[in-house]
Design an enzyme around this catalytic site. Sequence first.
Site, PDB file in Angstrom:
ATOM      1  N   HIS A 196      -2.442   7.141  -0.728  1.00  0.00           N
ATOM      2  CA  HIS A 196      -3.567   6.219  -0.538  1.00  0.00           C
ATOM      3  C   HIS A 196      -3.285   5.234   0.601  1.00  0.00           C
ATOM      4  O   HIS A 196      -4.102   5.067   1.511  1.00  0.00           O
ATOM      5  CB  HIS A 196      -3.818   5.478  -1.858  1.00  0.00           C
ATOM      6  CG  HIS A 196      -4.841   4.391  -1.767  1.00  0.00           C
ATOM      7  ND1 HIS A 196      -6.127   4.544  -2.222  1.00  0.00           N
ATOM      8  CD2 HIS A 196      -4.764   3.132  -1.268  1.00  0.00           C
ATOM      9  CE1 HIS A 196      -6.803   3.426  -2.003  1.00  0.00           C
ATOM     10  NE2 HIS A 196      -5.993   2.540  -1.423  1.00  0.00           N
ATOM     11  N   GLU A 197      -2.122   4.585   0.561  1.00  0.00           N
ATOM     12  CA  GLU A 197      -1.818   3.569   1.582  1.00  0.00           C
ATOM     13  C   GLU A 197      -1.743   4.195   2.973  1.00  0.00           C
ATOM     14  O   GLU A 197      -2.190   3.601   3.949  1.00  0.00           O
ATOM     15  CB  GLU A 197      -0.511   2.839   1.256  1.00  0.00           C
ATOM     16  CG  GLU A 197      -0.558   2.013  -0.033  1.00  0.00           C
ATOM     17  CD  GLU A 197      -1.735   1.046  -0.112  1.00  0.00           C
ATOM     18  OE1 GLU A 197      -2.151   0.494   0.928  1.00  0.00           O
ATOM     19  OE2 GLU A 197      -2.256   0.856  -1.234  1.00  0.00           O
ATOM     20  N   HIS A 200      -4.961   4.368   4.645  1.00  0.00           N
ATOM     21  CA  HIS A 200      -5.303   3.134   5.374  1.00  0.00           C
ATOM     22  C   HIS A 200      -4.565   3.096   6.708  1.00  0.00           C
ATOM     23  O   HIS A 200      -5.136   2.746   7.736  1.00  0.00           O
ATOM     24  CB  HIS A 200      -4.884   1.894   4.578  1.00  0.00           C
ATOM     25  CG  HIS A 200      -5.696   1.646   3.347  1.00  0.00           C
ATOM     26  ND1 HIS A 200      -7.069   1.723   3.331  1.00  0.00           N
ATOM     27  CD2 HIS A 200      -5.323   1.300   2.088  1.00  0.00           C
ATOM     28  CE1 HIS A 200      -7.507   1.438   2.106  1.00  0.00           C
ATOM     29  NE2 HIS A 200      -6.466   1.182   1.328  1.00  0.00           N
ATOM     30  N   HIS A 206     -11.501   1.980   1.815  1.00  0.00           N
ATOM     31  CA  HIS A 206     -11.701   2.486   0.457  1.00  0.00           C
ATOM     32  C   HIS A 206     -12.969   3.314   0.369  1.00  0.00           C
ATOM     33  O   HIS A 206     -13.964   3.009   1.014  1.00  0.00           O
ATOM     34  CB  HIS A 206     -11.764   1.319  -0.534  1.00  0.00           C
ATOM     35  CG  HIS A 206     -10.410   0.749  -0.774  1.00  0.00           C
ATOM     36  ND1 HIS A 206     -10.192  -0.565  -1.064  1.00  0.00           N
ATOM     37  CD2 HIS A 206      -9.192   1.340  -0.747  1.00  0.00           C
ATOM     38  CE1 HIS A 206      -8.893  -0.769  -1.207  1.00  0.00           C
ATOM     39  NE2 HIS A 206      -8.264   0.366  -1.015  1.00  0.00           N
TER      40      HIS A 206
HETATM   41 ZN   LIG Z   1      -6.377   0.731  -0.601  1.00  0.00          ZN
END
Ligand SMILES: [Zn+2]
Length: 471
Positions: A196-197, A200, A206
């Site tokens: 997930h990170e 980014h 998101h």
């Molecule tokens: Zn996030």
Amino acid sequence: NYLTPSHDMLDDVESGIALEKAIANFQEMFNLEITGEMNEATEAAMEMPRCGVQDMHDDRVSITMRRINQLPYVLNKYKWHHNVITYRVVKYTNDLPKKFIDATIVKALNFWCDVTPLSFKRVDVPADIDIKFVVKDHGDSGPFDGPGHTLAHAYFPNDDNKPIRGDAHFDDDELWLAGGRKKVRHSYNLLQVMTHEFGHSLGLHHSKSSKSVMAPHYVPFNPRFKLFADDVLGIQALYGKRDGKTTTPRETTERTTRETTSERTTTPVESSTTEGGAFDKCRDGKLDAVTTGTDGHSYGFRGSYYFVFQESINSAVKTQSISSGWRGLPNDLDAALMWPRENNKKARVYFFKGSKYYRFEGRRMAAGYPRDISCGFPGIPNNIDGAFVSKSDHKTYFVKGNMYYEYERSRGLSRPPVRKEYTPFRHLQTDRLDAVFYSTQYKQTYFFSGKNYYRLNSDLSANSKYPRAIS
Ligand SMILES: [Zn+2]
Ligand SMILES: [Ca+2]
Ligand SMILES: [Ca+2]
Ligand SMILES: [Ca+2]
Ligand SMILES: [Zn+2]
């Protein structure tokens, strides 16, 4: 400021209208009833363990993209403009062994590598993605908050050239897990949060889709964790596809499931053998690949056939077609490699051909394969000649021409490739390999070249009894 957690931002908002709007935005993001007022469901959603990157943003570009696409993913205004993204581990957590963390980083980055033209390179200098585990105030504008709630945050690629862009920080007040079955409060699966990170770090905001890896909340441990279709579309909207490949993870799963269901596993011992013509072909030509199987047998591959070595390296019988014994594996392989059982990792056999590699557990190809060598084995070139684990130093070597690539299973390439004379195998009497393997059956490393095969003495000096002919 991308880093203000949403609840802090709400505290800071002075105007009542802005607060109402912010709550409504939050409710929209989490598919809650949009009331613009705090209620139990909204409060509960705000308290769930989550990523610290804020959901609400007034980035015009990304909002526009979202409207046009009618899709839940949200893009950052900026992306990286180079395809080899560097990363560095600045500080580890003590929750897991370093080797495991290294391997998890590679695995998490590979999800993104698989579906884009990007590749990832580990470095020891400040990198695009600097990774660290820290607690509370750690020198940026987003201090962590102790156990629970905010688990991690990351910085988007930006055009400001500040070194922090791309960096990913993980709250070390959480307990980071390899799996997720422990019922410990504030314990989270590292692979899922890292993937997930890094999304980014590459430029994804998101997603509104709750199934997406880029959804802001921590999703309980899923052993089959992978990118969701929305994540793939999002990252491909930024960087494009890999090799123009159109396969989404969902399609891959369906196809693999179908293949697995209809699979009839054939083992060389049980099934009938094709001797004669096919076997003769193996006798008079060079080998493509050799490997020890996870069953301990020694396997050779040539063209569309494979065979099992018997009591010695030059008595190969039981020739069969690759398609009957190794479903999904192509003919004319480049190389094969067996990584033995290690810690909690199962023994696996890898096959290489061109730019692709195939992973097998026993005779079954793992879901999602073939994959690109540049993702799974960063730094290893395409079209290799051979690959093996050296018994003397337990390192993995990939061979292409006269170049040897020293490789560590969890970290990747351990140093730049070198010519044979700078490796432990400098006394090998050939500069051109067709295949090589360590046989657990014969407890020797064999090097194949043309119709000959070689082995070295146990101190790696030249063995005068070799080469011998493959019979
Ligand atoms: Zn996030
Ligand atoms: Ca950076
Ligand atoms: Ca926390
Ligand atoms: Ca080969
Ligand atoms: Zn931070």
